[in-house]
Design a protein around this motif. Sequence first.
Motif, PDB file in Angstrom:
ATOM      1  N   VAL A   1      24.413  30.148  39.833  1.00  0.00           N
ATOM      2  CA  VAL A   1      25.274  31.133  40.481  1.00  0.00           C
ATOM      3  C   VAL A   1      25.558  30.669  41.906  1.00  0.00           C
ATOM      4  O   VAL A   1      24.643  30.302  42.641  1.00  0.00           O
ATOM      5  N   ILE A   2      26.811  30.699  42.296  1.00  0.00           N
ATOM      6  CA  ILE A   2      27.204  30.192  43.611  1.00  0.00           C
ATOM      7  C   ILE A   2      27.922  31.286  44.393  1.00  0.00           C
ATOM      8  O   ILE A   2      28.497  32.206  43.817  1.00  0.00           O
ATOM      9  N   GLY A   3      27.883  31.179  45.708  1.00  0.00           N
ATOM     10  CA  GLY A   3      28.592  32.108  46.568  1.00  0.00           C
ATOM     11  C   GLY A   3      30.020  31.674  46.805  1.00  0.00           C
ATOM     12  O   GLY A   3      30.458  30.597  46.390  1.00  0.00           O
ATOM     13  N   ASP A   4      30.765  32.523  47.523  1.00  0.00           N
ATOM     14  CA  ASP A   4      32.178  32.246  47.769  1.00  0.00           C
ATOM     15  C   ASP A   4      32.383  30.941  48.530  1.00  0.00           C
ATOM     16  O   ASP A   4      33.307  30.175  48.231  1.00  0.00           O
ATOM     17  N   ALA A   5      31.535  30.682  49.534  1.00  0.00           N
ATOM     18  CA  ALA A   5      31.728  29.482  50.354  1.00  0.00           C
ATOM     19  C   ALA A   5      31.609  28.226  49.499  1.00  0.00           C
ATOM     20  O   ALA A   5      32.433  27.306  49.583  1.00  0.00           O
ATOM     21  N   THR A   6      30.569  28.177  48.662  1.00  0.00           N
ATOM     22  CA  THR A   6      30.386  27.018  47.780  1.00  0.00           C
ATOM     23  C   THR A   6      31.522  26.907  46.781  1.00  0.00           C
ATOM     24  O   THR A   6      32.038  25.807  46.523  1.00  0.00           O
ATOM     25  N   LYS A   7      31.934  28.043  46.236  1.00  0.00           N
ATOM     26  CA  LYS A   7      33.017  28.013  45.249  1.00  0.00           C
ATOM     27  C   LYS A   7      34.303  27.478  45.867  1.00  0.00           C
ATOM     28  O   LYS A   7      34.995  26.657  45.246  1.00  0.00           O
ATOM     29  N   HIS A   8      34.604  27.899  47.080  1.00  0.00           N
ATOM     30  CA  HIS A   8      35.842  27.435  47.713  1.00  0.00           C
ATOM     31  C   HIS A   8      35.794  25.938  48.013  1.00  0.00           C
ATOM     32  O   HIS A   8      36.810  25.249  47.919  1.00  0.00           O
ATOM     33  N   ILE A   9      34.612  25.432  48.354  1.00  0.00           N
ATOM     34  CA  ILE A   9      34.471  23.987  48.556  1.00  0.00           C
ATOM     35  C   ILE A   9      34.745  23.245  47.253  1.00  0.00           C
ATOM     36  O   ILE A   9      35.481  22.247  47.216  1.00  0.00           O
ATOM     37  N   LEU A  10      34.171  23.741  46.164  1.00  0.00           N
ATOM     38  CA  LEU A  10      34.376  23.090  44.868  1.00  0.00           C
ATOM     39  C   LEU A  10      35.847  23.159  44.442  1.00  0.00           C
ATOM     40  O   LEU A  10      36.402  22.171  43.956  1.00  0.00           O
ATOM     41  N   LEU A  11      36.466  24.316  44.625  1.00  0.00           N
ATOM     42  CA  LEU A  11      37.863  24.467  44.227  1.00  0.00           C
ATOM     43  C   LEU A  11      38.782  23.536  45.008  1.00  0.00           C
ATOM     44  O   LEU A  11      39.857  23.173  44.533  1.00  0.00           O
ATOM     45  N   GLY A  12      38.366  23.143  46.210  1.00  0.00           N
ATOM     46  CA  GLY A  12      39.180  22.239  47.015  1.00  0.00           C
ATOM     47  C   GLY A  12      38.800  20.784  46.894  1.00  0.00           C
ATOM     48  O   GLY A  12      39.349  19.950  47.626  1.00  0.00           O
ATOM     49  N   THR A  13      37.880  20.466  45.975  1.00  0.00           N
ATOM     50  CA  THR A  13      37.342  19.103  45.908  1.00  0.00           C
ATOM     51  C   THR A  13      37.528  18.432  44.555  1.00  0.00           C
ATOM     52  O   THR A  13      37.810  17.237  44.482  1.00  0.00           O
ATOM     53  N   VAL A  14      37.383  19.176  43.460  1.00  0.00           N
ATOM     54  CA  VAL A  14      37.307  18.552  42.129  1.00  0.00           C
ATOM     55  C   VAL A  14      38.655  17.990  41.694  1.00  0.00           C
ATOM     56  O   VAL A  14      39.713  18.372  42.189  1.00  0.00           O
ATOM     57  N   ASP A  15      38.582  17.065  40.720  1.00  0.00           N
ATOM     58  CA  ASP A  15      39.782  16.408  40.193  1.00  0.00           C
ATOM     59  C   ASP A  15      40.433  17.174  39.054  1.00  0.00           C
ATOM     60  O   ASP A  15      41.640  17.085  38.846  1.00  0.00           O
ATOM     61  N   VAL A  16      39.619  17.917  38.315  1.00  0.00           N
ATOM     62  CA  VAL A  16      40.145  18.619  37.151  1.00  0.00           C
ATOM     63  C   VAL A  16      39.317  19.876  36.928  1.00  0.00           C
ATOM     64  O   VAL A  16      38.107  19.901  37.177  1.00  0.00           O
ATOM     65  N   ALA A  17      39.985  20.933  36.482  1.00  0.00           N
ATOM     66  CA  ALA A  17      39.311  22.171  36.113  1.00  0.00           C
ATOM     67  C   ALA A  17      39.417  22.359  34.613  1.00  0.00           C
ATOM     68  O   ALA A  17      40.430  22.003  34.001  1.00  0.00           O
ATOM     69  N   LEU A  18      38.373  22.916  34.025  1.00  0.00           N
ATOM     70  CA  LEU A  18      38.284  23.023  32.569  1.00  0.00           C
ATOM     71  C   LEU A  18      38.244  24.476  32.138  1.00  0.00           C
ATOM     72  O   LEU A  18      37.522  25.296  32.719  1.00  0.00           O
ATOM     73  N   ASN A  19      38.978  24.788  31.080  1.00  0.00           N
ATOM     74  CA  ASN A  19      38.988  26.137  30.525  1.00  0.00           C
ATOM     75  C   ASN A  19      39.073  26.056  29.008  1.00  0.00           C
ATOM     76  O   ASN A  19      40.063  26.468  28.395  1.00  0.00           O
ATOM     77  N   PRO A  20      38.021  25.533  28.370  1.00  0.00           N
ATOM     78  CA  PRO A  20      38.067  25.316  26.917  1.00  0.00           C
ATOM     79  C   PRO A  20      37.694  26.561  26.121  1.00  0.00           C
ATOM     80  O   PRO A  20      36.790  26.541  25.276  1.00  0.00           O
ATOM     81  N   MET A  21      38.382  27.662  26.361  1.00  0.00           N
ATOM     82  CA  MET A  21      38.054  28.921  25.709  1.00  0.00           C
ATOM     83  C   MET A  21      38.737  29.012  24.342  1.00  0.00           C
ATOM     84  O   MET A  21      39.922  28.727  24.210  1.00  0.00           O
ATOM     85  N   LEU A  22      37.967  29.466  23.367  1.00  0.00           N
ATOM     86  CA  LEU A  22      38.486  29.633  22.018  1.00  0.00           C
ATOM     87  C   LEU A  22      38.441  31.078  21.553  1.00  0.00           C
ATOM     88  O   LEU A  22      39.011  31.419  20.509  1.00  0.00           O
ATOM     89  N   GLU A  23      37.740  31.924  22.313  1.00  0.00           N
ATOM     90  CA  GLU A  23      37.614  33.335  21.937  1.00  0.00           C
ATOM     91  C   GLU A  23      37.286  34.135  23.191  1.00  0.00           C
ATOM     92  O   GLU A  23      37.088  33.569  24.272  1.00  0.00           O
ATOM     93  N   GLY A  24      37.250  35.446  23.042  1.00  0.00           N
ATOM     94  CA  GLY A  24      36.967  36.304  24.175  1.00  0.00           C
ATOM     95  C   GLY A  24      38.018  37.375  24.321  1.00  0.00           C
ATOM     96  O   GLY A  24      38.825  37.619  23.425  1.00  0.00           O
TER      97      GLY A  24
END
Length: 846
Positions: A728-751
């Motif tokens: 579990v991460i806080g907002d500050a860490t999440k914003h750093i990750l969102l501004g750093t990674v090369d690709v985001a993944l959303n492999p959802m099949l249900e929900g």
Amino acid sequence: MARADGRDGGRGPDRLPGVHLGEGGRTASPWGRDRDGKPAVTSLRIAVVAPAAVPYTRGGYERLWTGVVNHLNERTDHRAELIKLPFPETTLHEVIDGYRRFSELDVGGFDLVLTGKYPGWMVRHPRHVIYLAHTLRGLYDTYPVEWVHCSDPRAEDARIRLGGIPESADIDTVLGIYSSLVTELGADHPDFAHPGPLGRALVHALDRIGMSPQRVVRHSAISHTVARREGYFPPGVGVEVMLPPTTLELTPKAGGEYFFTASRLDDPKRIEMIIAAMSAVEGDTPLLIAGTGPARERLESAAADDPRVRFLGFVPDDELTSLYAGALAVPFVPRDEDYGLITVEALGCGTPVVTTSDSGGPTEIVRDGANGFVCEPDGRSLGRVMNALANNPDLSTAMSAHCVDSVADINWPNLGRFLTRATPGPRHHPAPARAGGRPRLVLLSTYPIHDPRGGGQLRCFHLYRHLTESFDIDFVTLTDVDSPEWTASAEPGLTETAVPRSRAHHDAEVAASVHAGVPVSDLLGGSRIALTPRYLSVLHERLRGAAAVVLIQPYMLPALDIAGCELPVVLDNQNVEAVLKDQMYLSGPEADLVRAQVSRVEAAALSRARLSIACSQEDADLLQRLYPAAGAPSVVIPNGVDLDHLDFVDPRERVTRRLRWAEAYGDSGGELRLGLFIASWHSPNLRAAEWIHEMAPGMPEVRFLMAGSHTQAFDPATLPPNVIQLGVIGDATKHILLGTVDVALNPMLEGSGTNLKMVEYLAAGIPTVSTSFGGRGVAPADSGFYRVAGEDEFADLIADTVQREPTDPHLTRMVRRAQEHVRARFDWSVLAGRLTPHLEKLVRAD
């Protein structure tokens, strides 16, 4: 200067338990850090600074601090001392002298100082915590409003100047004005009358300085009643609330043959009302009144014609608990009581309490019909309740278990941890003046929404805080069994009161989850809400004067039924719960029973609702198919994003940030790539995570960063080495990750619902790979805002995405168009604007 440094036997600060000398001989802070880097409190030397009444009396305030000191010394590693100075307050001159003497008290030898009553908080210390019982009420909320001006122009001028003294001023500024007036006017001048407008201005100025945030590290109060009183705390300061326990050894309930009350016999306790109520009580049930005070003779005269009323005078503690336990009920009807330990003591003995709607503190604990009764403040209404109890003593017995459970969490260990905590927790922020006529919405949830981490919390927090331009928003939420109750306000117009589950409620949830083989805390949170009567008490209070109710998911519907709520209901469907639970639960009779219960409560909530909110059109259509009889109009409000606090990072800057991150992993050649998956612990998310785990070994150049509570379901030792569990991460860490990674993944099949992570990915400018199902409610698969992949090509599309250059025209165009799409449709302010007219129409129609 008076000194109270807490040293004994020549023991200096270098020998304090748990405290060592730092460099330069300075004492290191006893607030260290635990293994997770969180503040950790070691052994503290604590000064509890309080006034001693003259002549001495031992009331609830004195018992409170005695209990605190005894608990800290006997049950913790801390060492506490109660430091009291005599404080006569018959005249204004005595009051001002008391403020001066407390301001001169030296408590520098302690690690922490606790105060709770005037003028104790004038003491200076770098770690000063106020746990406020009350101010000098005769100069605050009970002060006669017609006493405004001083008679002498010099005193009137001083009164006006005192009102302008800032909280940053020194106490000598106030004392200087006072001393000059005494010299000019003489100590016997009528303007020094107590209470009076000059004294009120002097004490308010002194309290303003003593309670300033510059001098106090934490502000807290013994009740929400105290926390909400106008003028008690500096404007805008956050106030934490913790209800204090009793020092009495409570006796289990035994029988119920009489009414019993214990109070100081004076006007604010309104014993006359109880005596008057006895005229409506049939039969020979007696009323026993314990206590002494100036009104005793008058009260005895009022009760002279009723032989059932008996005055016991002073009663020692051991007899007091027996009297509580043997009572049919305890009527306690003070006017705007700060707190009222009598309430806790009676309920702790299993005896219901009868109070009135204007009694203040007792109404925070007494839940009408569960652990007592809350009636209108008159003898006739009180008499009807007392007569019903006298004619049906089994009602008192039936309430006994609820009574004890309702105060089980009001105990010394909880209060001790609260007072010695190193950092402030969620706070009660005194609500600013409410806009005239602005409607108020009460929102019910099985989880708290402040400090949001998961998707549901983020939706609640951001969507409804953006509604405060049109509505006042009051959340009433459930929190964990071992947490303190708290009230917080992130900004004007939005408050949340989080009530901990009772022990019985928690145990019922655990037992049901074990029996069903699946977690059912959300379902049991609502269906067994009667086991947490404190929640129902808070809800009952918040519903007064509200315009409508919003259910966050359907599960808290039973709370509205118990409260007898007839307000219009809005259902915020964060998911289609029946479908989501069906996907989560295994087969078997117990799980099937839970499925059926979820479907029933969802159907009931939709039938009750006057407006249904869905996170996607797909969900809205599915709810209509599953529950065709519901008939409530629906509006689609998808999950959104807080664009004010989430930056769009263009592809070139993203590469620069990723390279810095990669260097920390020893990749100086720039070959490392970063993929991100954020999800909470829900079955559809767990299956998506498992799919990523399966794909990861085939892409060793990609570090798959897995964030959110879903990571708690997997043992890191069993995962591929390029899968990194961030938890579990806080907002500050999440914003750093969102501004750093090369690709985001959303492999959802249900929900069900809308994937909040998908909106955040696109808003941050991350090239995103998703299934078509994962994009539901956000953008169709052919929108060109993300790369769409099925099960067979998902890994290949990840690899292709991370291998492309940052200037790749296709990716650059895709992320910019996606960000524009999100800004236009998914900013929380935009979504709140879309919802507002529907709510306004509902409120107007009602």
